[in-house]
Design a protein around this motif. Structure first.
Motif, PDB file in Angstrom:
ATOM      1  N   ILE A 131     -23.557  17.828  -6.646  1.00 27.94           N
ATOM      2  CA  ILE A 131     -23.650  18.694  -5.478  1.00 27.94           C
ATOM      3  C   ILE A 131     -22.316  19.411  -5.304  1.00 27.94           C
ATOM      4  N   SER A 132     -22.370  20.727  -5.137  1.00 24.37           N
ATOM      5  CA  SER A 132     -21.159  21.515  -4.946  1.00 24.37           C
ATOM      6  C   SER A 132     -20.534  21.202  -3.578  1.00 24.37           C
ATOM      7  N   TYR A 133     -19.230  20.973  -3.572  1.00 30.42           N
ATOM      8  CA  TYR A 133     -18.550  20.723  -2.301  1.00 30.42           C
ATOM      9  C   TYR A 133     -17.118  21.235  -2.361  1.00 30.42           C
ATOM     10  N   GLU A 134     -16.551  21.464  -1.187  1.00 28.37           N
ATOM     11  CA  GLU A 134     -15.141  21.816  -1.089  1.00 28.37           C
ATOM     12  C   GLU A 134     -14.554  21.123   0.131  1.00 28.37           C
ATOM     13  N   VAL A 135     -13.289  20.752   0.033  1.00 29.50           N
ATOM     14  CA  VAL A 135     -12.570  20.160   1.141  1.00 29.50           C
ATOM     15  C   VAL A 135     -11.642  21.224   1.697  1.00 29.50           C
ATOM     16  N   VAL A 136     -11.785  21.542   2.997  1.00 22.61           N
ATOM     17  CA  VAL A 136     -11.009  22.619   3.595  1.00 22.61           C
ATOM     18  C   VAL A 136     -10.009  22.042   4.581  1.00 22.61           C
ATOM     19  N   ASP A 137      -8.961  22.812   4.842  1.00 26.60           N
ATOM     20  CA  ASP A 137      -7.915  22.436   5.784  1.00 26.60           C
ATOM     21  C   ASP A 137      -8.267  23.000   7.143  1.00 26.60           C
ATOM     22  N   ALA A 138      -8.501  22.148   8.098  1.00 28.59           N
ATOM     23  CA  ALA A 138      -8.792  22.594   9.470  1.00 28.59           C
ATOM     24  C   ALA A 138      -7.764  22.030  10.432  1.00 28.59           C
ATOM     25  N   ALA A 139      -6.542  21.874   9.945  1.00 21.62           N
ATOM     26  CA  ALA A 139      -5.486  21.309  10.787  1.00 21.62           C
ATOM     27  C   ALA A 139      -5.103  22.298  11.873  1.00 21.62           C
ATOM     28  N   ASP A 140      -4.716  21.733  13.008  1.00 15.83           N
ATOM     29  CA  ASP A 140      -4.293  22.553  14.144  1.00 15.83           C
ATOM     30  C   ASP A 140      -2.912  23.156  13.842  1.00 15.83           C
TER      31      ASP A 140
END
Length: 268
Positions: free
Chosen positions: A259-268
């Motif tokens: 399954i295609s996935y990506e980890v993104v940066d959602a830091a404040d």
């Protein structure tokens, strides 16, 4: 000479035939030194029964006795084993495709009224198998129940391929509470991501709290790796907020399932 021809899966028709088959297989594996007791233990009969069967197999020409405790399967015996094995394979194939395949029933959501016995087109919509009266789709089935539009309907006898693409997963890693927890997540970023996905799942307490801080209501509060993978497998795009201690279990599962996935940066 005795007639050794047999019909397909004849070995299943009687315990005697099945036992003869098993004993011949055991002799072929162990020859020439054959322990009757080992064969008995392996197939679950007595040593005396093995001895009796061996005597009959020798008389029929399937086995030759070379000396005390020494037996070999003859060409006739090998031919009989091959014939029986071919018959078993054909029988198993028949059961798998023609019997089990015919009675396998899946559940779909009726998108039109459907009558029992009617041919329906099956598609995947919003991660749910759907049935529409008629055979215009790339995959069809036969309804085994009546259903009004919006109800669940049983379908079987599938033909063709249900045409849909795998979904994907966007992962937001939420730090453990001692590392900032939900307060380390940018609410605007997460809210924007949520609006771009079909489904939002959270895994871990920090992740659940982060969703609340971002004014995002998760569709799946307890987003297990299996649940997230299943949603993506059904064609949904998933936003997963995962506490860092939950992250690897999810990414490992997605990777194993291609399954295609990506980890993104959602830091404040």
């Amino acid at each position: 000479m005795p007639d050794h021809s047999q019909s397909d899966a004849d070995v299943l028709r009687s315990k005697r035939s099945a036992t003869r088959y098993q004993i011949l297989v055991q002799i072929a594996e162990r020859q020439p030194a054959v322990s009757q007791q080992e064969i008995a233990d392996e197939i679950g009969v007595t040593a005396q029964a093995v001895s009796d069967y061996l005597q009959g197999l020798v008389e029929e020409g399937f086995v030759v006795k070379e000396g005390r405790g020494r037996y070999e399967v003859t060409k006739e015996g090998v031919d009989w084993l091959i014939g029986q094995t071919d018959g078993l394979q054909e029988y198993v194939s028949h059961v798998a495709s023609d019997v089990i395949g015919q009675v396998e029933v899946e559940t779909a959501v009726a998108r039109t009224d459907v009558a029992e016995g009617e041919t329906v087109s099956v598609t995947m919509r919003d991660g749910v198998l759907c049935a529409i009266a008629g055979d215009a789709g790339s995959a069809t089935a036969v309804a085994v129940t009546d259903a009004a539009e919006g109800e669940d309907v049983g379908v079987t006898n599938f033909e063709g391929v249900v045409d849909y693409e795998l979904g994907s997963v966007t992962v937001v890693s939420v730090p453990r509470v001692q590392d900032g927890g939900s307060r380390a997540v940018d609410p605007g970023r997460v809210a924007a991501l949520a609006s771009e996905h079909d489904l939002v799942a959270t895994a871990g307490t920090e992740a659940f709290v982060a969703a609340g801080r971002c004014d995002v209501t998760p569709d799946v509060r307890f987003g297990t790796p299996a649940a997230v993978q299943e949603a993506a497998t059904k064609g949904l795009s998933v936003l997963l907020l995962a506490s860092t201690n939950e992250l690897s279990a999810h990414t490992d599962r997605l990777r194993d399932a291609n399954i295609s996935y990506e980890v993104v940066d959602a830091a404040d």
